[in-house]
Design a protein around this motif. Structure first.
Motif, PDB file in Angstrom:
ATOM      1  N   GLY A  60       0.822  -1.211   0.000  1.00  0.00           N
ATOM      2  CA  GLY A  60       0.000   0.000   0.000  1.00  0.00           C
ATOM      3  C   GLY A  60       0.851   1.254   0.000  1.00  0.00           C
ATOM      4  O   GLY A  60       0.644   2.170  -0.812  1.00  0.00           O
ATOM      5  N   ILE A  72     -12.814  -1.718   6.274  1.00  0.00           N
ATOM      6  CA  ILE A  72     -13.751  -1.752   5.140  1.00  0.00           C
ATOM      7  C   ILE A  72     -14.719  -2.906   5.381  1.00  0.00           C
ATOM      8  O   ILE A  72     -14.301  -4.067   5.489  1.00  0.00           O
ATOM      9  N   TRP A  78      15.106 -18.552   7.302  1.00  0.00           N
ATOM     10  CA  TRP A  78      15.838 -17.327   6.939  1.00  0.00           C
ATOM     11  C   TRP A  78      16.448 -16.685   8.176  1.00  0.00           C
ATOM     12  O   TRP A  78      15.906 -16.791   9.259  1.00  0.00           O
ATOM     13  N   CYS A 138      -4.355  -3.589  -2.149  1.00  0.00           N
ATOM     14  CA  CYS A 138      -3.144  -3.971  -1.402  1.00  0.00           C
ATOM     15  C   CYS A 138      -3.570  -4.567  -0.065  1.00  0.00           C
ATOM     16  O   CYS A 138      -2.968  -4.295   0.975  1.00  0.00           O
ATOM     17  N   SER A 139      -4.650  -5.346  -0.104  1.00  0.00           N
ATOM     18  CA  SER A 139      -5.258  -5.827   1.144  1.00  0.00           C
ATOM     19  C   SER A 139      -4.632  -7.118   1.641  1.00  0.00           C
ATOM     20  O   SER A 139      -5.125  -7.728   2.580  1.00  0.00           O
ATOM     21  N   VAL A 184      -1.948  -5.347  -6.121  1.00  0.00           N
ATOM     22  CA  VAL A 184      -0.499  -5.142  -5.937  1.00  0.00           C
ATOM     23  C   VAL A 184      -0.110  -5.763  -4.592  1.00  0.00           C
ATOM     24  O   VAL A 184      -0.828  -5.608  -3.603  1.00  0.00           O
ATOM     25  N   GLU A 226      -6.524   2.004   5.602  1.00  0.00           N
ATOM     26  CA  GLU A 226      -5.944   0.830   6.263  1.00  0.00           C
ATOM     27  C   GLU A 226      -6.576   0.651   7.625  1.00  0.00           C
ATOM     28  O   GLU A 226      -7.132   1.590   8.197  1.00  0.00           O
ATOM     29  N   GLY A 228      -4.070  -5.037  10.797  1.00  0.00           N
ATOM     30  CA  GLY A 228      -2.602  -5.064  10.796  1.00  0.00           C
ATOM     31  C   GLY A 228      -2.041  -5.576   9.482  1.00  0.00           C
ATOM     32  O   GLY A 228      -2.783  -5.856   8.535  1.00  0.00           O
TER      33      GLY A 228
HETATM   34  P1  FAD Z   1      -0.160  -6.861   4.146  1.00  0.00           P
HETATM   35  O1  FAD Z   1       1.105  -6.536   4.825  1.00  0.00           O
HETATM   36  O2  FAD Z   1      -0.931  -8.049   4.614  1.00  0.00           O
HETATM   37  O3  FAD Z   1      -1.087  -5.582   4.246  1.00  0.00           O
HETATM   38  C1  FAD Z   1      -2.479  -5.636   4.031  1.00  0.00           C
HETATM   39  C2  FAD Z   1      -3.093  -4.312   4.408  1.00  0.00           C
HETATM   40  O4  FAD Z   1      -4.477  -4.343   4.068  1.00  0.00           O
HETATM   41  C3  FAD Z   1      -3.010  -3.989   5.897  1.00  0.00           C
HETATM   42  O5  FAD Z   1      -2.702  -2.627   6.085  1.00  0.00           O
HETATM   43  C4  FAD Z   1      -4.441  -4.244   6.378  1.00  0.00           C
HETATM   44  O6  FAD Z   1      -4.771  -3.464   7.494  1.00  0.00           O
HETATM   45  C5  FAD Z   1      -5.236  -3.838   5.144  1.00  0.00           C
HETATM   46  N1  FAD Z   1      -6.581  -4.422   5.104  1.00  0.00           N
HETATM   47  C6  FAD Z   1      -6.920  -5.699   4.822  1.00  0.00           C
HETATM   48  N2  FAD Z   1      -8.259  -5.853   4.912  1.00  0.00           N
HETATM   49  C7  FAD Z   1      -8.763  -4.653   5.235  1.00  0.00           C
HETATM   50  C8  FAD Z   1     -10.074  -4.165   5.480  1.00  0.00           C
HETATM   51  N3  FAD Z   1     -11.158  -4.958   5.433  1.00  0.00           N
HETATM   52  N4  FAD Z   1     -10.226  -2.859   5.812  1.00  0.00           N
HETATM   53  C9  FAD Z   1      -9.144  -2.027   5.886  1.00  0.00           C
HETATM   54  N5  FAD Z   1      -7.887  -2.434   5.649  1.00  0.00           N
HETATM   55  C10 FAD Z   1      -7.693  -3.732   5.342  1.00  0.00           C
HETATM   56  N6  FAD Z   1       9.026 -10.013   0.604  1.00  0.00           N
HETATM   57  C11 FAD Z   1      10.264  -9.590   0.329  1.00  0.00           C
HETATM   58  O7  FAD Z   1      10.445  -8.820  -0.606  1.00  0.00           O
HETATM   59  N7  FAD Z   1      11.325 -10.014   1.075  1.00  0.00           N
HETATM   60  C12 FAD Z   1      11.191 -10.913   2.065  1.00  0.00           C
HETATM   61  O8  FAD Z   1      12.163 -11.246   2.739  1.00  0.00           O
HETATM   62  C13 FAD Z   1       9.906 -11.448   2.320  1.00  0.00           C
HETATM   63  N8  FAD Z   1       9.687 -12.380   3.268  1.00  0.00           N
HETATM   64  C14 FAD Z   1       8.445 -12.889   3.439  1.00  0.00           C
HETATM   65  C15 FAD Z   1       8.241 -13.960   4.312  1.00  0.00           C
HETATM   66  C16 FAD Z   1       6.979 -14.526   4.436  1.00  0.00           C
HETATM   67  C17 FAD Z   1       6.789 -15.699   5.347  1.00  0.00           C
HETATM   68  C18 FAD Z   1       5.879 -13.982   3.746  1.00  0.00           C
HETATM   69  C19 FAD Z   1       4.501 -14.544   3.910  1.00  0.00           C
HETATM   70  C20 FAD Z   1       6.068 -12.902   2.901  1.00  0.00           C
HETATM   71  C21 FAD Z   1       7.337 -12.374   2.718  1.00  0.00           C
HETATM   72  N9  FAD Z   1       7.556 -11.338   1.820  1.00  0.00           N
HETATM   73  C22 FAD Z   1       8.824 -10.917   1.564  1.00  0.00           C
HETATM   74  C23 FAD Z   1       6.432 -10.693   1.168  1.00  0.00           C
HETATM   75  C24 FAD Z   1       6.146  -9.356   1.858  1.00  0.00           C
HETATM   76  O9  FAD Z   1       5.880  -9.569   3.217  1.00  0.00           O
HETATM   77  C25 FAD Z   1       4.941  -8.704   1.215  1.00  0.00           C
HETATM   78  O10 FAD Z   1       5.105  -8.674  -0.172  1.00  0.00           O
HETATM   79  C26 FAD Z   1       4.801  -7.277   1.684  1.00  0.00           C
HETATM   80  O11 FAD Z   1       4.823  -7.207   3.059  1.00  0.00           O
HETATM   81  C27 FAD Z   1       3.533  -6.673   1.156  1.00  0.00           C
HETATM   82  O12 FAD Z   1       2.420  -7.139   1.856  1.00  0.00           O
HETATM   83  P2  FAD Z   1       1.040  -6.433   1.518  1.00  0.00           P
HETATM   84  O13 FAD Z   1       1.197  -4.980   1.759  1.00  0.00           O
HETATM   85  O14 FAD Z   1       0.617  -6.895   0.182  1.00  0.00           O
HETATM   86  O15 FAD Z   1       0.026  -7.096   2.567  1.00  0.00           O
END
Ligand code: FAD
Length: 498
Positions: free
Chosen positions: A17, A183, A268, A214-215, A329, A38, A43
């Motif tokens: 996000g 949401i 890791w 980006c949820s 994304v 968010e 979280g």
């Molecule tokens: P999230 O961090 O899950 O964020 C989701 C967001 O959506 C949150 O803010 C949440 O509050 C919001 N949301 C969801 N539903 C609602 C709702 N109903 N209302 C309001 N808000 C909502 N990537 C790397 O590049 N390097 C690494 O070393 C790496 N290690 C990883 C290890 C593991 C085990 C995993 C699972 C992933 C790893 N990744 C790594 C991937 C990385 O963690 C993610 O790509 C990155 O954190 C992005 O996550 P995100 O923002 O897509 O999702």
């Protein structure tokens, strides 16, 4: 459909996000308003701490000062990844961000090295790689050499929570509006299926023209609302769980990630300034949650600093990463193994792609199709590279490794392995994130010994060949004595930001 895009709404404030918000605002923000929603109650996923070198381009575009960034995110330098126990237990190899030797016309350096091996020289390909040599000595400094034989390409490790906070500050300063709230409901146009508005628990309604989902894993808009479907790759990448525990720092901060293979997964170790990030990625088919926790706890090597974070995932990709007026994304768009730290990069490249195809004057099917085509190719290439680590192994100690060795792999990867094993040849597919040097290191590290090398390597007499390789090795070693330790570098560099 052909509605001008004036307002972009981003769902989620994790790494995806905030990267989306900051980059979109910086590049196309004059023409559009951006609001990010968010929920602190939900979280973020709370992991994602290792990156690859293109992140430096992102930071440059965003005008981020590196010393300030490293200070605020407790970041460290990453020169590559050390893979331990992957081919067989007790052995390790390095995937460095550098390249061995130097660039040669018509055939790669490793063909000359291979010929020298066949003539009795006993060196490893990594002896010619400055990234590897500096990593093993725990050293780093910026190297500004005009000669590309002396380069030290790097990425970062950082605290994911602090990184999101840092980007939030940057984007709010640029004018991104952040709304806290859960949401609960999504309004969709009955005819087109386009998303019109998000309705929060508070009753607040947030309307938009283009929505960036980006949820996280659930894919609130792209899957739960639009049902775009998922290409499941778990038959190739069967790990589906992780447990993460931060632990105390060690006396020396390594400038690389460690990836330690276990009987049914891998661990890791990510060194940050204030702690280590640790996690075990495993397959629930072979380990229970308790077994995984016990294994990770036993292998932490320093005291834990928090309770374990358990995470479930499925490897694969969303069939359409852009559908109607929703672009997924981050984790909502699919997930590959964290093995090569590619997820944060995929966020960056998704936003760059969206900027290239930005639908200022309305969403066009041709743009959507092109976006989805490019996204698919990108993920499939990374998928193949990750499968390579698992599939080409000689471990005999568990079903997990035997099953992976015996599985059918994608044709695209089978072709690459066959070509390298027979001739030592490697070709980078168009736009493949991983260069030939990356494929080479993992192919060799996992135990593929090419049967042949390019005949151009035969055009140099043995003595000349040995002299050339010795010279290169010497040139690569020369800068090492002048480099400070990684810890000395961090202390001096981050002092500038204070
Ligand atoms: P999230 O961090 O899950 O964020 C989701 C967001 O959506 C949150 O803010 C949440 O509050 C919001 N949301 C969801 N539903 C609602 C709702 N109903 N209302 C309001 N808000 C909502 N990537 C790397 O590049 N390097 C690494 O070393 C790496 N290690 C990883 C290890 C593991 C085990 C995993 C699972 C992933 C790893 N990744 C790594 C991937 C990385 O963690 C993610 O790509 C990155 O954190 C992005 O996550 P995100 O923002 O897509 O999702």
């Amino acid at each position: 459909m052909n509605k001008q895009i004036k307002k972009v709404v981003i769902v989620g404030g994790g790494t995806a996000g905030w990267i989306s918000a900051t980059l979109l605002k910086k590049v196309v923000g004059v023409a559009i308003d951006i609001e990010l929603v968010e929920s602190e109650a939900i979280g973020t996923v709370g992991v994602g701490e290792a990156t690859i070198p293109p992140i430096r381009l992102l930071n440059n575009v965003l005008g981020i000062n590196e010393a300030e960034f490293l200070t605020k995110t407790k970041g460290t330098i990453k020169l590559g990844i050390q893979f331990e126990n992957w081919r067989v237990q007790g052995e390790s190899y390095f995937h460095s961000f550098g390249a061995a030797g130097k660039s040669m016309a018509f055939c790669h350096f490793h063909h000359f090295w291979q010929r020298a091996q066949s003539l009795g020289m006993q060196t490893s390909i990594w002896d010619y790689d400055l990234n590897y040599l500096a990593a093993m000595q725990g050293k780093f400094a910026h190297i500004n050499s005009k000669d590309n034989i002396i380069e030290l390409p790097y990425a970062y490790h950082f605290d994911a929570g602090l990184y999101a906070k840092f980007l939030r500050e940057v984007s709010e300063r640029m004018g991104v509006v952040r709304t806290e709230g859960l949401i609960e409901h999504v309004e969709q146009d009955k005819d087109s299926g386009f998303i019109q508005a998000l309705v929060l628990k508070s009753g607040q309604k947030i309307e938009g023209d283009l929505f960036i989902d980006c949820s996280g894993f659930k894919g609130l808009l792209i899957q739960q609302e639009l049902g775009t479907g998922f290409d499941d790759w778990s038959h190739w990448l069967p790990c589906d769980r992780a447990v993460a525990i931060p632990s105390k720092s060690h006396a020396h901060t390594l400038p690389y990630t460690r990836s330690i293979a276990h009987k049914a997964g891998w661990q890791w170790r990510i060194p940050l300034q204030h702690r280590n990030g640790n996690g075990l990625v495993y397959s629930s088919h072979y380990y229970s949650q308790d077994q995984a926790l016990e294994l990770l706890s036993r292998n932490l090597e320093s005291d834990p600093l928090a309770d374990p974070n358990f995470i479930q995932f499925k490897t694969g990709r969303r069939r359409q990463q852009w559908s109607r007026n929703v672009v997924a994304v981050g984790l909502s768009s699919g997930f590959l193994e964290p093995l090569e730290s590619t997820s944060i990069h995929l966020i960056q490249s998704a936003v760059v792609r969206l900027i290239h195809l930005f639908p200022h004057h309305g969403i066009q099917t041709a743009d959507v199709n092109e976006y989805n085509r490019q996204s698919q190719v990108e993920m499939e290439q990374i998928r193949d590279f990750i499968i390579l680590h698992y599939h080409v192994n000689e471990r005999t100690d568990s079903h997990f490794w035997r099953d992976l060795r015996n599985m059918a792999i994608p044709d695209s990867l089978a072709h690459k392995i066959e070509l390298f094993a027979a001739t030592g040849r490697l070709f980078r597919e168009q736009n493949d994130l991983f260069l030939e040097s990356s494929w080479l290191q993992v192919m060799l590290g996992q135990g593929i010994v090419p049967k042949d090398y390019h005949p151009i390597a035969n055009t140099v007499a043995k003595e000349k060949l040995f002299e050339m390789l010795n010279n290169i090795q010497q040139i690569k070693n020369e800068p090492l004595s002048k480099l400070p330790s990684h810890d000395e570098f961090l202390r001096a560099y981050c002092r500038r930001a204070n």
